[in-house]
Design an enzyme around this catalytic site. Structure first.
Site, mmCIF file in Angstrom:
data_model
loop_
_atom_site.group_PDB
_atom_site.id
_atom_site.type_symbol
_atom_site.label_atom_id
_atom_site.label_comp_id
_atom_site.label_asym_id
_atom_site.label_seq_id
_atom_site.Cartn_x
_atom_site.Cartn_y
_atom_site.Cartn_z
ATOM 1 N N GLU A 1 0.822 -1.212 0.000
ATOM 2 C CA GLU A 1 0.000 0.000 0.000
ATOM 3 C C GLU A 1 0.854 1.258 0.000
ATOM 4 O OE1 GLU A 1 -3.604 -1.781 2.742
ATOM 5 O OE2 GLU A 1 -1.802 -1.061 3.702
ATOM 6 N N ARG B 1 3.314 4.488 15.911
ATOM 7 C CA ARG B 1 2.155 5.318 15.561
ATOM 8 C C ARG B 1 0.853 4.550 15.684
ATOM 9 N NH1 ARG B 1 -0.646 2.831 11.652
ATOM 10 N NH2 ARG B 1 -0.709 3.721 9.571
ATOM 11 N N ASP C 1 -2.483 -15.724 22.507
ATOM 12 C CA ASP C 1 -2.096 -15.882 21.099
ATOM 13 C C ASP C 1 -2.218 -17.361 20.779
ATOM 14 O OD1 ASP C 1 -0.364 -16.212 18.650
ATOM 15 O OD2 ASP C 1 -0.009 -14.081 18.995
ATOM 16 N N GLY D 1 -7.798 -6.156 11.878
ATOM 17 C CA GLY D 1 -8.639 -6.225 10.680
ATOM 18 C C GLY D 1 -8.443 -4.961 9.882
ATOM 19 N N ASP D 2 -7.644 -5.037 8.817
ATOM 20 C CA ASP D 2 -7.285 -3.804 8.117
ATOM 21 C C ASP D 2 -7.189 -3.992 6.609
ATOM 22 O OD1 ASP D 2 -5.042 -5.359 8.121
ATOM 23 O OD2 ASP D 2 -3.684 -3.864 8.943
ATOM 24 N N LYS E 1 -10.321 -9.343 5.739
ATOM 25 C CA LYS E 1 -9.443 -9.605 6.897
ATOM 26 C C LYS E 1 -10.015 -8.853 8.095
ATOM 27 C CE LYS E 1 -4.502 -8.952 8.137
ATOM 28 N NZ LYS E 1 -4.230 -7.574 8.567
ATOM 29 N N SER F 1 -9.699 0.226 14.029
ATOM 30 C CA SER F 1 -8.496 0.875 13.486
ATOM 31 C C SER F 1 -8.003 0.151 12.242
ATOM 32 C CB SER F 1 -7.416 0.853 14.570
ATOM 33 O OG SER F 1 -6.130 1.004 14.022
HETATM 34 P P1 NAD Z 1 2.265 -10.513 13.613
HETATM 35 O O1 NAD Z 1 2.100 -11.481 12.484
HETATM 36 O O2 NAD Z 1 3.627 -10.184 14.106
HETATM 37 O O3 NAD Z 1 1.404 -10.995 14.882
HETATM 38 C C1 NAD Z 1 0.087 -11.463 14.778
HETATM 39 C C2 NAD Z 1 -0.142 -12.504 15.879
HETATM 40 O O4 NAD Z 1 -1.523 -12.891 15.849
HETATM 41 C C3 NAD Z 1 0.669 -13.792 15.696
HETATM 42 O O5 NAD Z 1 1.483 -14.021 16.830
HETATM 43 C C4 NAD Z 1 -0.398 -14.875 15.509
HETATM 44 O O6 NAD Z 1 -0.018 -16.124 16.078
HETATM 45 C C5 NAD Z 1 -1.580 -14.255 16.237
HETATM 46 N N1 NAD Z 1 -2.882 -14.793 15.878
HETATM 47 C C6 NAD Z 1 -3.368 -15.091 14.641
HETATM 48 N N2 NAD Z 1 -4.646 -15.543 14.745
HETATM 49 C C7 NAD Z 1 -4.976 -15.502 16.066
HETATM 50 C C8 NAD Z 1 -6.156 -15.792 16.799
HETATM 51 N N3 NAD Z 1 -7.260 -16.246 16.193
HETATM 52 N N4 NAD Z 1 -6.145 -15.614 18.117
HETATM 53 C C9 NAD Z 1 -5.039 -15.166 18.762
HETATM 54 N N5 NAD Z 1 -3.890 -14.862 18.128
HETATM 55 C C10 NAD Z 1 -3.857 -15.027 16.784
HETATM 56 O O7 NAD Z 1 1.518 -9.182 13.124
HETATM 57 P P2 NAD Z 1 1.680 -7.694 13.739
HETATM 58 O O8 NAD Z 1 2.735 -6.950 13.017
HETATM 59 O O9 NAD Z 1 1.709 -7.780 15.221
HETATM 60 O O10 NAD Z 1 0.301 -7.074 13.259
HETATM 61 C C11 NAD Z 1 -0.919 -7.528 13.823
HETATM 62 C C12 NAD Z 1 -2.049 -7.087 12.946
HETATM 63 O O11 NAD Z 1 -2.173 -5.676 13.009
HETATM 64 C C13 NAD Z 1 -1.858 -7.439 11.472
HETATM 65 O O12 NAD Z 1 -3.070 -7.934 10.962
HETATM 66 C C14 NAD Z 1 -1.504 -6.120 10.829
HETATM 67 O O13 NAD Z 1 -1.889 -6.052 9.472
HETATM 68 C C15 NAD Z 1 -2.283 -5.162 11.698
HETATM 69 N N6 NAD Z 1 -1.789 -3.790 11.741
HETATM 70 C C16 NAD Z 1 -2.706 -2.814 11.788
HETATM 71 C C17 NAD Z 1 -2.294 -1.505 11.876
HETATM 72 C C18 NAD Z 1 -3.326 -0.413 11.994
HETATM 73 O O14 NAD Z 1 -2.996 0.745 11.871
HETATM 74 N N7 NAD Z 1 -4.559 -0.743 12.295
HETATM 75 C C19 NAD Z 1 -0.936 -1.191 11.877
HETATM 76 C C20 NAD Z 1 -0.011 -2.221 11.862
HETATM 77 C C21 NAD Z 1 -0.459 -3.536 11.795
#
Ligand code: NAD
Length: 341
Positions: free
Chosen positions: A55, A111, A160, A225-226, A230, A291
Site C-alpha cells: 500500500e 504510531r 495468542d 482487521g485492516d 481480513k 483501526s
Molecule cells: P504478527 O504477524 O507479528 O502478529 C500477529 C499474531 O496474531 C501472531 O502471533 C499470531 O499467532 C496471532 N494470531 C493469529 N490468529 C490468532 C487468533 N485467532 N487468536 C489469537 N492470536 C492469533 O503481526 P503484527 O505486526 O503484530 O500485526 C498484527 C495485525 O495488526 C496485522 O493484521 C496487521 O496487518 C495489523 N496492523 C494494523 C495496523 C493499523 O494501523 N490498524 C498497523 C499495523 C499492523
C-alpha cells in the site's frame, strides 16, 4: 535530505524509551486529529495479492506532504519475514523537494500504538484497570505501552494461538513493570478486561473475540482487521455498539465495518477529539475503535520523528536528490558529451 536508518530509529527509541515516544506521539496525533479537515484525505492505494497487500498512504496539510510504503503479509513470519514493513517520506509542498526519509516498520508500530492510545484516552473508562491483548506479535508490546501511557494500566492478560509468541511478549513486558499472564483462550484473556486490544494477523474473516466474551463498559481497540476479507471481531460487536473509525471511505473497505451495511452508524475519531461528537456516553457502553491505520497518522509520526531527532546523531544527511549547480543543467553533473570524430 535527512534520513533515519533502522539502526538509528532503534537507537533513538532505546535512548528515549518507547513509552515516552508513544506518549509524545499521542499528544501530536491529538493536535493533528483536531485539524483533520486541513489534510488531504484519500483511502490508501492498495495492491492486493492472494497472500498480502502493498500500500501507498499519501496525505498533505498544504505545507508538508507525506507518504508511506507499507505491506501486510500474514504468512510472512512462517518464512522468517515480518508481516508488516514500511518506510516513508516527508516533502516540502512549496518546492516539492523531499526533506526526510525514514524507516517506518518501527515507526508504524509506534504510531499504531499511539493511535490506539489516543482512542483509549477518549473512549475507555477513566477507571480502567485491566487490559487484554488477543494476538501477541510485532505490535503487541507497543500497544501495551500505549495503553499504560494513557490509562496507567499495568495488568495484562495475553492470548495468542502461538503460545511461544505470547510467552515472548510476556518476557519482554515483565521487566518493564507489567503484571502479565498468558491465557489459554481469548475468553480467558478478556474475562475481566476494561480495555481489549485485538492485534492478530490472518487474511480471513476470523472471529478472535466474541461479543459474549466482552464485559459492559469495555473499550476495544481492534487493529488487526485492516484489509478487505481480513477482520477479527464478532459482527455483533460492531453491529450493536458505537464504532469509532479513522476515515470512513477507507474503513468501509478495510475495517471491521466492511461486514456491515454501508450506512451503518460510525463516528470518525477526530470528531470526538475536536468536540463535535461525544465519546463514551456511559460507564456501561462498549466502545469499539475499528483501526485500520490512516495516512494522517503516518504524517504525524514522520514529522514527530524528524523534529525529535533533528540535530542528534540519529538523523543523517543523505545524498538522494540531484542538485546541479545550475538548475537547468542537470547534464552538467554527468560531464560533457564525448565528441563524435
Ligand atoms: P504478527 O504477524 O507479528 O502478529 C500477529 C499474531 O496474531 C501472531 O502471533 C499470531 O499467532 C496471532 N494470531 C493469529 N490468529 C490468532 C487468533 N485467532 N487468536 C489469537 N492470536 C492469533 O503481526 P503484527 O505486526 O503484530 O500485526 C498484527 C495485525 O495488526 C496485522 O493484521 C496487521 O496487518 C495489523 N496492523 C494494523 C495496523 C493499523 O494501523 N490498524 C498497523 C499495523 C499492523
Amino acid at each position: 535530505m535527512r534520513f533515519i536508518s533502522v539502526r538509528n530509529m532503534s537507537g533513538w527509541i532505546r535512548e528515549t524509551g518507547p513509552e515516552t515516544i508513544i506518549a509524545g506521539l499521542v499528544d501530536a496525533l491529538a493536535v493533528d486529529f483536531a485539524r483533520w479537515e486541513r489534510f488531504e484525505r484519500e483511502p490508501r492505494i492498495a495492491s492486493h495479492s492472494p497472500i498480502g497487500v502493498i500500500e501507498l498512504m499519501p496525505t498533505s496539510d498544504g505545507e508538508l506532504y507525506a507518504f508511506k510504503y507499507v505491506n501486510g503479509h500474514p504468512d510472512n513470519p512462517a518464512q522468517g519475514f515480518q508481516t508488516v514493513t514500511a518506510f516513508g517520506v516527508l516533502a516540502d509542498v512549496l518546492t516539492g523537494y523531499p526533506l526526510f526519509l525514514s524507516e517506518m516498520t518501527l515507526l508504524t508500530a509506534l504510531r499504531t500504538a499511539a493511535t490506539s492510545g489516543l482512542a483509549a484516552r477518549v473512549l475507555a473508562r477513566p477507571d480502567s484497570d485491566r487490559m487484554a491483548m488477543i494476538g501477541a506479535g510485532s505490535q503487541a508490546e507497543f500497544q501495551a505501552l500505549a495503553i499504560r501511557s494513557q490509562l496507567g494500566i499495568t495488568k495484562l492478560r495475553l492470548f495468542d494461538t502461538d503460545a511461544g509468541a505470547a510467552e515472548a511478549t510476556a518476557r519482554n513486558l515483565r521487566p518493564l513493570g507489567f503484571d502479565v499472564t498468558v491465557e489459554a483462550s481469548a475468553a480467558d484473556a478478556a474475562r475481566d478486561a476494561d480495555v481489549i486490544t485485538t492485534c492478530t494477523a490472518d487474511k480471513s474473516n476470523a472471529v478472535v473475540l466474541r461479543a459474549d466474551e466482552v464485559r459492559p463498559g469495555t473499550h476495544i481497540n481492534a487493529i488487526g482487521g485492516d484489509c478487505p476479507g481480513k477482520t477479527e471481531l464478532d459482527i455483533a460487536l460492531v453491529r450493536d455498539n458505537r464504532v469509532f473509525i479513522e476515515h470512513e471511505p477507507q474503513t468501509r473497505i478495510e475495517g471491521e465495518i466492511q461486514k456491515l451495511p454501508a450506512d451503518s452508524p460510525v463516528t470518525e475519531l477526530w470528531t470526538v477529539i475536536d468536540g463535535r461528537a461525544p465519546g463514551r456516553v456511559s460507564a456501561e457502553e462498549v466502545t469499539v475503535f475499528d483501526s485500520v491505520g490512516f495516512a494522517i497518522e503516518d504524517f504525524t509520526a514522520l514529522r514527530f520523528a524528524r523534529d525529535a531527532t533533528s540535530g542528534t546523531r540519529f538523523s543523517e544527511q543523505i545524498d538522494l536528490i540531484a542538485e546541479p549547480d545550475d538548475p537547468k543543467n542537470l547534464f552538467g553533473m554527468v560531464g560533457s558529451p564525448v565528441p563524435v570524430v
